[in-house]
Design an enzyme around this catalytic site. Structure first.
Site, PDB file in Angstrom:
ATOM      1  N   ARG A   1     -14.962   2.557  10.703  1.00 39.36           N
ATOM      2  CA  ARG A   1     -14.062   1.456  10.736  1.00 39.36           C
ATOM      3  C   ARG A   1     -14.834   0.236  10.277  1.00 39.36           C
ATOM      4  O   ARG A   1     -14.421  -0.499   8.990  1.00 39.36           O
ATOM      5  CB  ARG A   1     -12.869   1.604  11.246  1.00 39.36           C
ATOM      6  CG  ARG A   1     -12.112   2.572  11.981  1.00 39.36           C
ATOM      7  CD  ARG A   1     -11.455   2.933  13.054  1.00 39.36           C
ATOM      8  NE  ARG A   1     -10.689   4.225  13.513  1.00 39.36           N
ATOM      9  CZ  ARG A   1     -11.091   4.171  14.167  1.00 39.36           C
ATOM     10  NH1 ARG A   1     -12.126   4.257  15.211  1.00 39.36           N
ATOM     11  NH2 ARG A   1      -9.971   5.659  14.739  1.00 39.36           N
TER      12      ARG A   1
ATOM     13  N   GLY B   1       1.750   5.063   3.239  1.00 37.15           N
ATOM     14  CA  GLY B   1       2.401   4.136   2.813  1.00 37.15           C
ATOM     15  C   GLY B   1       3.408   4.981   1.934  1.00 37.15           C
ATOM     16  O   GLY B   1       4.832   4.978   2.571  1.00 37.15           O
TER      17      GLY B   1
ATOM     18  N   HIS C   1      -9.801  -1.108  17.743  1.00 36.15           N
ATOM     19  CA  HIS C   1      -9.404   0.163  17.771  1.00 36.15           C
ATOM     20  C   HIS C   1     -10.975   0.466  17.034  1.00 36.15           C
ATOM     21  O   HIS C   1     -10.879   0.872  15.639  1.00 36.15           O
ATOM     22  CB  HIS C   1      -8.185  -0.023  16.635  1.00 36.15           C
ATOM     23  CG  HIS C   1      -8.185   1.178  15.724  1.00 36.15           C
ATOM     24  ND1 HIS C   1      -7.977   2.260  16.478  1.00 36.15           N
ATOM     25  CD2 HIS C   1      -8.113   1.811  14.859  1.00 36.15           C
ATOM     26  CE1 HIS C   1      -7.848   3.800  15.450  1.00 36.15           C
ATOM     27  NE2 HIS C   1      -8.033   2.854  15.230  1.00 36.15           N
TER      28      HIS C   1
ATOM     29  N   GLY D   1       0.575  -0.922   0.061  1.00 38.17           N
ATOM     30  CA  GLY D   1       0.209  -0.003   0.495  1.00 38.17           C
ATOM     31  C   GLY D   1       0.885   1.219   0.486  1.00 38.17           C
ATOM     32  O   GLY D   1       1.808   1.231   1.229  1.00 38.17           O
TER      33      GLY D   1
HETATM   34  P1  A3D Z   1      -4.866   5.338   1.093  1.00 40.07           P
HETATM   35  O1  A3D Z   1      -4.042   6.926   0.632  1.00 40.07           O
HETATM   36  O2  A3D Z   1      -6.340   5.223   0.019  1.00 40.07           O
HETATM   37  O3  A3D Z   1      -3.835   3.654   0.581  1.00 40.07           O
HETATM   38  C1  A3D Z   1      -4.280   2.722   0.517  1.00 40.07           C
HETATM   39  C2  A3D Z   1      -3.167   1.700  -0.903  1.00 40.07           C
HETATM   40  O4  A3D Z   1      -4.247   1.155  -0.677  1.00 40.07           O
HETATM   41  C3  A3D Z   1      -4.186   2.685  -2.781  1.00 40.07           C
HETATM   42  O5  A3D Z   1      -2.563   3.069  -2.884  1.00 40.07           O
HETATM   43  C4  A3D Z   1      -4.401   1.701  -2.990  1.00 40.07           C
HETATM   44  O6  A3D Z   1      -4.052   1.190  -4.593  1.00 40.07           O
HETATM   45  C5  A3D Z   1      -3.680   0.532  -2.474  1.00 40.07           C
HETATM   46  N1  A3D Z   1      -4.311  -0.964  -2.941  1.00 40.07           N
HETATM   47  C6  A3D Z   1      -5.400  -1.012  -2.269  1.00 40.07           C
HETATM   48  N2  A3D Z   1      -5.722  -2.793  -3.290  1.00 40.07           N
HETATM   49  C7  A3D Z   1      -4.711  -2.924  -2.711  1.00 40.07           C
HETATM   50  C8  A3D Z   1      -4.409  -4.271  -2.800  1.00 40.07           C
HETATM   51  N3  A3D Z   1      -4.794  -5.362  -3.030  1.00 40.07           N
HETATM   52  N4  A3D Z   1      -2.879  -4.626  -2.986  1.00 40.07           N
HETATM   53  C9  A3D Z   1      -1.095  -3.591  -2.809  1.00 40.07           C
HETATM   54  N5  A3D Z   1      -2.058  -2.436  -1.631  1.00 40.07           N
HETATM   55  C10 A3D Z   1      -3.165  -2.301  -2.279  1.00 40.07           C
HETATM   56  O7  A3D Z   1      -5.191   5.163   2.531  1.00 40.07           O
HETATM   57  P2  A3D Z   1      -4.469   5.570   3.652  1.00 40.07           P
HETATM   58  O8  A3D Z   1      -3.081   4.678   3.590  1.00 40.07           O
HETATM   59  O9  A3D Z   1      -4.599   6.635   4.432  1.00 40.07           O
HETATM   60  O10 A3D Z   1      -5.173   4.122   4.353  1.00 40.07           O
HETATM   61  C11 A3D Z   1      -5.022   2.997   4.706  1.00 40.07           C
HETATM   62  C12 A3D Z   1      -5.949   2.276   5.443  1.00 40.07           C
HETATM   63  O11 A3D Z   1      -5.169   2.687   6.817  1.00 40.07           O
HETATM   64  C13 A3D Z   1      -6.368   2.326   5.071  1.00 40.07           C
HETATM   65  O12 A3D Z   1      -7.885   1.316   5.810  1.00 40.07           O
HETATM   66  C14 A3D Z   1      -7.477   2.945   6.553  1.00 40.07           C
HETATM   67  O13 A3D Z   1      -8.457   2.474   7.250  1.00 40.07           O
HETATM   68  C15 A3D Z   1      -6.338   2.702   7.251  1.00 40.07           C
HETATM   69  N6  A3D Z   1      -5.463   3.676   8.667  1.00 40.07           N
HETATM   70  C16 A3D Z   1      -5.610   2.628   9.893  1.00 40.07           C
HETATM   71  C17 A3D Z   1      -5.154   3.668  11.085  1.00 40.07           C
HETATM   72  C18 A3D Z   1      -5.007   2.538  12.472  1.00 40.07           C
HETATM   73  O14 A3D Z   1      -5.024   3.074  13.072  1.00 40.07           O
HETATM   74  C19 A3D Z   1      -5.539   1.260  12.637  1.00 40.07           C
HETATM   75  C20 A3D Z   1      -5.357   5.017  10.661  1.00 40.07           C
HETATM   76  C21 A3D Z   1      -5.625   5.953  10.067  1.00 40.07           C
HETATM   77  C22 A3D Z   1      -5.700   5.060   8.488  1.00 40.07           C
END
Ligand code: A3D
Length: 320
Positions: free
Chosen positions: A88, A14, A175, A9
């Protein structure tokens, strides 16, 4: 030899992870994403920043799992984030499918890695990841508690007008909206929060409002951003876990860990304090909880269990 961290990701979290890891020279970085251009573009951008940051690490972007071969650490953020108004738990169906693909990819290429999952809904997704991949439970953890604790610390520091680094606290449980901030395990400038309450340095009403703000900390940011969710503090929290593993720091950190009887919970992932060292999750710390804390923790566990049951209904493979 330099360590290798693969980031599955390459979105908001990421990309931020990649930059932080590079600035700290923690490891070489592989940014993996199904959107290959995003992974490659961010890797190139951050690689060019190393000349300014003065750091000596390699970064590559890819959509090929083979490039993540033999990673020391894998941090997973693949999935969709929340939109304003979503919980979530609303992400479950979509992110479960994504995590199944990721589990297939990493178990073949990096079976010995320490795997940190950040994708939401966290506790259930990390549990599904462990089941899908079959990797050992001490090598798969979820990041949430450090972030939730950092929010609690920040709001307390604002109220008490003391530096955030002088506050020590923990947020446990799942969470989600039922997460459990622990006032009885909180100190400010080395003094127990319970004592500060008694002498009215902070009153009960302000503390309750801080606890509520902590629980809604992620939603507040989503509402402000309009697009996407928090990513700086989540990435910083993920890096702290990776660093403790790579450098064998044996830090005690609140993480979503596999419980096998601890805290009266069996066969479930939930947020508890753990020691992270070179063997992964080396120990689960069992704190003594007050009646209130235990009741809230149990409520949170119930919510995680219910959501896992929904996950099993979506994919029967999880019942195995
Ligand atoms: P975002 O910027 O949308 O990045 C997610 C990435 O995942 C995108 O670039 C997609 O292309 C990629 N992706 C989708 N499907 C796949 C796959 N099959 N294989 C590889 N890559 C893929 O999201 P983000 O970086 O802001 O957040 C990512 C996740 O973290 C989300 O589910 C959020 O809800 C979660 N999150 C969790 C917390 C916690 O404290 C646990 C906090 C903030 C966000």
């Amino acid at each position: 030899m330099r360590k290798k961290i693969s980031l599955i990701g390459a979105g908001q979290i990421g990309g931020t992870l990649a930059h932080l890891i590079s600035i700290k020279e923690l490891a070489d970085v592989v940014l993996f994403d199904v959107a290959e251009g995003i992974a490659k573009g961010k890797a190139l951008d951050i690689a060019q920043a190393t000349a300014v940051d003065g750091s000596d690490v390699n970064l590559i972007g890819t959509s090929n799992y083979e490039d993540t071969n033999n990673s020391d650490v894998i941090i997973i953020t693949a999935g969709v984030p929340r939109k304003p108004g979503m919980t979530r738990d609303d992400l479950l169906g979509t992110n479960l499918k994504i995590i199944k693909q990721v589990a297939e990819g990493i178990k073949k290429t990096s079976p010995n890695a320490f795997v940190i999952c950040i994708t939401n809904p966290l506790d259930v997704i990390v549990m599904a990841l462990q089941k899908y991949s079959g990797l050992p439970t001490n090598k798969i953890v979820g990041m949430a508690g450090i972030l939730d604790s950092s929010r609690f610390k920040y709001f307390l520091s604002q109220e008490l007008k003391i530096p955030v680094k002088n506050i020590d606290t923990l947020v446990l449980g799942g969470h989600g909206d039922t997460m459990v901030p622990m006032p009885n395990h909180t100190t400010a400038n080395g003094r127990a929060l319970t004592q500060l309450l008694e002498e009215n340095t902070i009153n009960k009403k302000s503390l309750d409002s801080i606890i509520s703000k902590t629980r809604k900390g992620g939603a507040e940011i989503i509402k402000l951003l309009e697009k996407g969710s928090a990513f700086y503090a989540p990435a910083a929290s993920g890096v702290e876990m990776a660093e403790s593993y790579i450098k064998n720091l044996k830090k005690t950190l609140p993480c979503a860990a596999y419980l096998n009887g601890e805290y009266g919970v069996k066969d479930l992932y939930a947020g508890v304090p753990v020691i992270i060292g070179s063997k992964g999750v080396e120990k689960i710390i069992e704190l003594s909880l007050s009646k209130d804390e235990k009741d809230n923790f149990d409520l949170s566990i119930k919510a995680v269990k219910e959501l896992f049951s929904s996950a099993v209904k979506i994919d029967k493979d999880l019942a195995k």
